[in-house]
Design an enzyme around this catalytic site. Sequence first.
Site, mmCIF file in Angstrom:
data_model
loop_
_atom_site.group_PDB
_atom_site.id
_atom_site.type_symbol
_atom_site.label_atom_id
_atom_site.label_comp_id
_atom_site.label_asym_id
_atom_site.label_seq_id
_atom_site.Cartn_x
_atom_site.Cartn_y
_atom_site.Cartn_z
ATOM 1 N N ASN A 197 0.863 -1.182 0.000
ATOM 2 C CA ASN A 197 0.000 0.000 0.000
ATOM 3 C C ASN A 197 0.899 1.231 0.000
ATOM 4 O O ASN A 197 1.501 1.551 1.015
ATOM 5 C CB ASN A 197 -0.902 -0.033 1.244
ATOM 6 C CG ASN A 197 -1.687 1.257 1.409
ATOM 7 O OD1 ASN A 197 -1.801 2.047 0.460
ATOM 8 N ND2 ASN A 197 -2.224 1.475 2.599
ATOM 9 N N TRP A 198 0.963 1.898 -1.132
ATOM 10 C CA TRP A 198 1.880 3.046 -1.252
ATOM 11 C C TRP A 198 1.286 4.311 -0.649
ATOM 12 O O TRP A 198 1.968 5.337 -0.596
ATOM 13 C CB TRP A 198 2.235 3.285 -2.719
ATOM 14 C CG TRP A 198 3.021 2.180 -3.351
ATOM 15 C CD1 TRP A 198 3.351 0.967 -2.807
ATOM 16 C CD2 TRP A 198 3.589 2.186 -4.663
ATOM 17 N NE1 TRP A 198 4.078 0.227 -3.697
ATOM 18 C CE2 TRP A 198 4.238 0.954 -4.855
ATOM 19 C CE3 TRP A 198 3.597 3.106 -5.712
ATOM 20 C CZ2 TRP A 198 4.896 0.620 -6.032
ATOM 21 C CZ3 TRP A 198 4.246 2.783 -6.888
ATOM 22 C CH2 TRP A 198 4.899 1.551 -7.042
ATOM 23 N N LYS A 199 0.020 4.249 -0.264
ATOM 24 C CA LYS A 199 -0.657 5.429 0.309
ATOM 25 C C LYS A 199 -0.492 6.624 -0.640
ATOM 26 O O LYS A 199 -0.437 6.439 -1.851
ATOM 27 C CB LYS A 199 -0.118 5.726 1.704
ATOM 28 C CG LYS A 199 -0.056 4.482 2.588
ATOM 29 C CD LYS A 199 0.236 4.788 4.014
ATOM 30 C CE LYS A 199 0.423 3.498 4.774
ATOM 31 N NZ LYS A 199 0.315 3.660 6.195
ATOM 32 N N HIS A 255 -9.337 0.938 4.818
ATOM 33 C CA HIS A 255 -8.055 1.148 5.500
ATOM 34 C C HIS A 255 -8.278 2.066 6.693
ATOM 35 O O HIS A 255 -9.094 2.992 6.639
ATOM 36 C CB HIS A 255 -7.040 1.751 4.519
ATOM 37 C CG HIS A 255 -5.655 1.747 5.065
ATOM 38 N ND1 HIS A 255 -5.203 2.699 5.949
ATOM 39 C CD2 HIS A 255 -4.624 0.885 4.875
ATOM 40 C CE1 HIS A 255 -3.956 2.433 6.277
ATOM 41 N NE2 HIS A 255 -3.574 1.331 5.642
ATOM 42 N N GLU A 297 -6.681 4.488 7.807
ATOM 43 C CA GLU A 297 -6.501 5.932 7.560
ATOM 44 C C GLU A 297 -7.753 6.520 6.928
ATOM 45 O O GLU A 297 -8.107 7.669 7.182
ATOM 46 C CB GLU A 297 -5.261 6.154 6.686
ATOM 47 C CG GLU A 297 -3.987 5.919 7.495
ATOM 48 C CD GLU A 297 -2.815 5.408 6.690
ATOM 49 O OE1 GLU A 297 -2.809 5.517 5.449
ATOM 50 O OE2 GLU A 297 -1.876 4.874 7.318
ATOM 51 N N GLU A 310 -5.131 -5.169 10.586
ATOM 52 C CA GLU A 310 -4.133 -4.113 10.762
ATOM 53 C C GLU A 310 -4.427 -3.357 12.051
ATOM 54 O O GLU A 310 -5.223 -2.400 12.041
ATOM 55 C CB GLU A 310 -4.191 -3.134 9.585
ATOM 56 C CG GLU A 310 -3.863 -3.750 8.250
ATOM 57 C CD GLU A 310 -3.270 -2.716 7.300
ATOM 58 O OE1 GLU A 310 -2.169 -2.963 6.799
ATOM 59 O OE2 GLU A 310 -3.887 -1.666 7.079
ATOM 60 N N GLY A 353 2.534 2.185 10.614
ATOM 61 C CA GLY A 353 3.439 3.323 10.446
ATOM 62 C C GLY A 353 4.153 3.741 11.722
ATOM 63 O O GLY A 353 4.766 4.803 11.776
ATOM 64 N N SER A 359 3.640 -2.190 10.255
ATOM 65 C CA SER A 359 5.088 -2.164 10.459
ATOM 66 C C SER A 359 5.774 -3.479 10.100
ATOM 67 O O SER A 359 6.718 -3.902 10.774
ATOM 68 C CB SER A 359 5.422 -1.741 11.897
ATOM 69 O OG SER A 359 4.967 -0.421 12.137
ATOM 70 N N GLY A 408 2.912 -1.227 4.227
ATOM 71 C CA GLY A 408 2.900 0.199 3.905
ATOM 72 C C GLY A 408 4.303 0.691 3.591
ATOM 73 O O GLY A 408 4.820 0.493 2.490
ATOM 74 N N GLY A 409 4.931 1.314 4.587
ATOM 75 C CA GLY A 409 6.239 1.959 4.389
ATOM 76 C C GLY A 409 7.270 1.095 3.676
ATOM 77 O O GLY A 409 7.957 1.567 2.762
HETATM 78 C C1 PEP Z 1 -0.598 0.106 5.873
HETATM 79 O O1 PEP Z 1 -0.602 1.265 5.492
HETATM 80 O O2 PEP Z 1 -1.510 -0.642 5.545
HETATM 81 C C2 PEP Z 1 0.515 -0.337 6.721
HETATM 82 C C3 PEP Z 1 0.454 -1.526 7.232
HETATM 83 O O3 PEP Z 1 1.547 0.550 6.901
HETATM 84 P P1 PEP Z 1 2.994 0.208 7.564
HETATM 85 O O4 PEP Z 1 3.462 -1.085 6.966
HETATM 86 O O5 PEP Z 1 3.848 1.359 7.166
HETATM 87 O O6 PEP Z 1 2.793 0.106 9.028
#
Ligand code: PEP
Length: 254
Positions: free
Chosen positions: A10-12, A95, A97, A167, A173, A214, A235-236
């Site tokens: 997920n590049w957000k 998600h 966010e 999640e 994040g 994470s 994500g990141g």
């Molecule tokens: C996400 O945005 O779905 C996520 C899991 O982010 P991260 O891996 O950066 O915690």
Amino acid sequence: MSRISLVAGNWKMNRTAAEARELVSTMSAKLREIANVEKVVCPPFIAIPALAALLEGSGIGLGAQNLHWEAKGAFTGEVSTDMIKEFCQYVIIGHSERRAYFGETDESVNRKLHAAMKAGLTPIVCVGETLDQYESGKTAEVVRRQISAGLAGIDSAAAARIVVAYEPVWAIGTGKASSGENANHVHQDVIRPALAELLGAENAQAIRILYGGSVTASNAAEFFAYPDIDGALVGGASLKPDEFVAITKAAVRS
Ligand code: PEP
């Protein structure tokens, strides 16, 4: 039941179309060599057509990060399933966010899920508790409600296609991932039983449940060692080619 693992990035709201092309170009050759894992990248909408051309025939899937449930019309700024389907096979729904900043609710998740299923997309439905809910022991209650309301009314004949991503909001994040043991416990003892109640035991066993929060190249193997963790929503680390490739490699089930 053996479920093929799925790793989605997920590049957000990161990377322009040009940057997205560059990022995919640096990792697609290595990703396509990894067999027996479904690999997906979910860039911002505006980069999707460029990546679709680049990824054609690569075996790497493309996903959107959101959708609108209506087919077309006066919904400024929104994107329909037909528009997504032209380029993508997957779509992330609910998600945290979007729940936290854009008013996403279990009800809107449900409408989006119905639209995605009708369109033949593979939905990745996100659930997970906040830090407050975690600390007050409400994880099971919250996640159960998100599953039962978010997936209500889904036709069980097609339900095996659904992917659920657990999640925990406190892990997204933050660099503070859940332990594999805790994530597997939520998958096995909360999410699968909730899915079984709603969609039947067979679907509950077939549906992939990803962990997200994470995930990195250093902790990925810990998660994938558990039988009820069927992959990751990343994500990141999905913006770092070597990390994303290493996470995907770790997801191969022996
Ligand atoms: C996400 O945005 O779905 C996520 C899991 O982010 P991260 O891996 O950066 O915690």
